[in-house]
Design an enzyme around this catalytic site. Structure first.
Site, mmCIF file in Angstrom:
data_model
loop_
_atom_site.group_PDB
_atom_site.id
_atom_site.type_symbol
_atom_site.label_atom_id
_atom_site.label_comp_id
_atom_site.label_asym_id
_atom_site.label_seq_id
_atom_site.Cartn_x
_atom_site.Cartn_y
_atom_site.Cartn_z
ATOM 1 C CG ASN A 1 -13.270 28.212 -11.399
ATOM 2 O OD1 ASN A 1 -14.476 28.462 -11.448
ATOM 3 N ND2 ASN A 1 -12.401 28.700 -12.266
ATOM 4 C CD1 TRP A 2 -16.935 23.147 -8.701
ATOM 5 C CD2 TRP A 2 -19.168 23.147 -8.538
ATOM 6 N NE1 TRP A 2 -17.282 22.360 -7.630
ATOM 7 C CE2 TRP A 2 -18.645 22.349 -7.507
ATOM 8 C CE3 TRP A 2 -20.554 23.306 -8.623
ATOM 9 C CZ2 TRP A 2 -19.460 21.687 -6.583
ATOM 10 C CZ3 TRP A 2 -21.360 22.654 -7.701
ATOM 11 C CH2 TRP A 2 -20.813 21.854 -6.687
ATOM 12 C CB SER B 1 -3.684 20.839 -15.950
ATOM 13 O OG SER B 1 -4.173 21.356 -17.166
ATOM 14 C CG HIS C 1 -10.555 32.232 -14.402
ATOM 15 N ND1 HIS C 1 -10.473 31.765 -15.683
ATOM 16 C CD2 HIS C 1 -10.227 31.194 -13.584
ATOM 17 C CE1 HIS C 1 -10.113 30.484 -15.659
ATOM 18 N NE2 HIS C 1 -9.962 30.107 -14.393
ATOM 19 C CD GLU D 1 -6.267 29.155 -13.250
ATOM 20 O OE1 GLU D 1 -6.569 28.162 -12.591
ATOM 21 O OE2 GLU D 1 -7.071 30.058 -13.532
ATOM 22 N N GLY E 1 -9.996 23.482 -11.471
ATOM 23 C CA GLY E 1 -11.184 23.552 -12.315
ATOM 24 C C GLY E 1 -11.758 22.165 -12.549
ATOM 25 N N GLY E 2 -11.442 21.579 -13.701
ATOM 26 C CA GLY E 2 -12.013 20.299 -14.135
ATOM 27 C C GLY E 2 -12.060 19.221 -13.065
HETATM 28 P P1 PGA Z 1 -8.299 23.368 -14.625
HETATM 29 O O1 PGA Z 1 -8.909 24.832 -14.404
HETATM 30 O O2 PGA Z 1 -7.954 22.830 -13.264
HETATM 31 O O3 PGA Z 1 -9.412 22.597 -15.299
HETATM 32 O O4 PGA Z 1 -7.110 23.526 -15.487
HETATM 33 C C1 PGA Z 1 -8.376 25.700 -13.464
HETATM 34 C C2 PGA Z 1 -9.031 27.050 -13.564
HETATM 35 O O5 PGA Z 1 -9.252 27.518 -14.692
HETATM 36 O O6 PGA Z 1 -9.344 27.697 -12.557
#
Ligand code: PGA
Length: 255
Positions: free
Chosen positions: A8-9, A215, A95, A163, A237-238
């Site tokens: 997820n960019w 995370s 989300h 999440e 995400g990150g």
């Molecule tokens: P993260 O984001 O891996 O940076 O915690 C995950 C997401 O929000 O889909």
């Protein structure tokens, strides 16, 4: 069954040029990517420009959102069927960053219905916002609301992602994040399956695919996706914006 890894960019990067560079970075590790079901979710405007490169390494494209309506006089909205028509397979819906912007459960339900009607596979994100909240109570509300009016045959297609908002990282530079523990998260996965079992029966609940997000990093992902009782995949995400870290993460998931 292959594990599912969703990148997820979010609202990154800030140009097509940089997005292409991320995909070139992924491509160097093509052999890992092919061993998982990878779903890449760039900002929607870039998807048609990147989709052939995404498909080149056996991944699928995903949207980060869909409209709750099918089309018409709704300035700025992009419908699920428009998204499907450019070759997108999945759509993240609900989300927590969108919920925080005011997206409510009934709108999320409409988006899920639209996505399913258009033939997109919804990845429905659920979970509590704060660490001290009653997660089971919130999952009850969110999962039940998401499934309102969804037939059993369509519900089977949905992926749920546990999440919790408090576990989400601050992006690519937050290398440690404050993710959940595998034990706590897996307990929530079991609870999501229990809600699904009550709604659609034990067989459906057992087959449903549930992901973890928050995370997720290469160094910490393994216990979340443990063979046997772990999650069916992860929502990242990150770490997905750093090709080297993401490739390491994919490798840790498929091992
Ligand atoms: P993260 O984001 O891996 O940076 O915690 C995950 C997401 O929000 O889909």
């Amino acid at each position: 069954m292959k594990k599912i890894i969703v990148a997820n960019w979010k609202a990154n990067p800030d140009s097509l040029y940089k997005a292409e560079a991320i995909l070139r970075g992924y491509q160097k590790h093509i052999s890992f990517f092919k061993q998982a079901d990878c779903v890449i979710c760039p900002p929607l405007v870039l998807v048609p420009l990147l989709i052939s490169r995404i498909q080149l390494f056996g991944a699928r494209a995903g949207a980060q959102n869909v409209a709750s309506i099918s089309g018409g006089t709704y300035t700025g909205e992009v419908s699920a069927s428009m998204i499907k028509s450019v070759g997108v397979t999945y759509a993240i819906i609900g989300h927590s960053e969108r919920r925080k912007m005011g997206e409510m459960d009934d709108v999320i339900n409409q988006k899920i219905l639209q996505a399913l009607k258009a033939g997109l596979i919804p990845i429905v994100a659920v979970g509590e916002s704060e660490k001290n909240e009653d997660a089971h109570h919130i999952l009850d509300i969110q999962v039940k609301a998401a499934l309102r009016g969804v037939s059993a045959s369509r519900a089977r297609k949905i992926l749920f992602a546990y999440e919790p908002r408090w576990a989400i990282s601050k992006g690519v530079h937050d290398t440690r994040g404050s993710g959940d523990t595998p034990e706590h998260a897996i307990e929530k996965m079991i609870y999501i399956r229990r809600i699904l079992a009550n709604a659609y029966g034990a067989a459906m609940a057992q087959k449903a695919r549930v992901l973890y997000g928050g995370s997720v990093r290469a160094s910490t992902v393994a216990p979340f996706v443990k063979k046997g009782y772990g999650f069916d995949g992860v929502l990242v995400g990150g770490a997905s914006l750093n090709p080297r870290e993401f490739a390491k993460l994919v490798r840790a998931v498929i091992l």
